[in-house]
Design a protein around this motif. Structure first.
Motif, PDB file in Angstrom:
ATOM      1  N   ARG A 167       2.062  -3.390  47.819  1.00 40.82           N
ATOM      2  CA  ARG A 167       2.618  -2.673  48.697  1.00 40.82           C
ATOM      3  C   ARG A 167       2.026  -1.225  48.711  1.00 40.82           C
ATOM      4  O   ARG A 167       2.023  -0.824  47.518  1.00 40.82           O
ATOM      5  N   LYS A 168       1.495  -0.765  49.766  1.00 43.20           N
ATOM      6  CA  LYS A 168       1.078   0.727  49.685  1.00 43.20           C
ATOM      7  C   LYS A 168       1.621   1.703  50.603  1.00 43.20           C
ATOM      8  O   LYS A 168       2.085   0.977  51.614  1.00 43.20           O
ATOM      9  N   VAL A 169       2.191   2.817  50.248  1.00 45.27           N
ATOM     10  CA  VAL A 169       2.857   3.684  51.232  1.00 45.27           C
ATOM     11  C   VAL A 169       2.125   5.031  50.898  1.00 45.27           C
ATOM     12  O   VAL A 169       1.575   5.407  49.855  1.00 45.27           O
ATOM     13  N   ILE A 170       2.330   5.902  52.075  1.00 42.82           N
ATOM     14  CA  ILE A 170       2.049   7.228  51.882  1.00 42.82           C
ATOM     15  C   ILE A 170       3.179   7.974  51.647  1.00 42.82           C
ATOM     16  O   ILE A 170       4.195   7.926  52.440  1.00 42.82           O
ATOM     17  N   ALA A 171       3.292   8.616  50.490  1.00 44.97           N
ATOM     18  CA  ALA A 171       4.380   9.128  49.985  1.00 44.97           C
ATOM     19  C   ALA A 171       4.459  10.639  50.336  1.00 44.97           C
ATOM     20  O   ALA A 171       3.502  11.204  49.712  1.00 44.97           O
TER      21      ALA A 171
END
Length: 155
Positions: free
Chosen positions: A75-79
């Motif tokens: 999972r990739k997220v822009i945090a």
């Protein structure tokens, strides 16, 4: 024995890794090896850590400023600021700053051991814009319980 400690902004030993700065706020020697806390400042458009895992280390990340792309398993997220990520042992993870502004990330380690030596080694390998070989990086990583994940979509 742990000793009381106050560090003001900008205080703590720092190393440059390419254009990024890692400041050691608390190391294992400060906490009897229990915990470490580093401040990692990334310039825009830079990689912080390629996908990797630790076999004996739990790692935590907290975004302080800017936006950080976090990878956790698949999972990739822009945090954004305030985002927290807990990475158990044997879990692929990584981070970068693909944005247009600097980003600051707190990185916490349990146990701390001598994790700062990995970052010091990486700073030495990349000193004066040097591009280390893959073999040099792998050797450094494995000395400090860090193992590259070639394709983060494959576990």
């Amino acid at each position: 024995m742990s000793l009381p400690l106050i560090l003001q902004p900008g205080e703590g030993e720092s190393v440059k890794i390419k254009t990024n700065t890692c400041t050691f706020k608390v190391t294992g020697k400060d906490t009897n090896g229990h915990f470490g806390l580093f401040e990692f400042v990334m310039e825009p458009g830079t990689e912080g850590a390629s996908p990797h895992l630790h076999k004996q280390l739990t790692e935590m990340f907290y975004v302080v400023d800017g936006e950080v792309e976090l990878l956790l398993d698949r999972r990739k997220v822009i945090a954004s600021p305030g985002t927290f990520m807990l990475v158990p042992e044997n879990t692929p993870h990584g981070f970068s700053n693909p944005g247009h502004k600097p980003a600051t990330l707190l990185i916490m380690f349990c146990p701390a051991d001598s994790r700062e030596k990995y970052f010091q080694g990486l700073a030495e390998l990349t000193k004066d814009h040097r591009q280390p070989t893959k073999e040099e990086l792998i050797e450094l990583m494995q000395r400090f319980d860090q193992y590259l994940i070639p394709d983060p979509t494959i576990k």
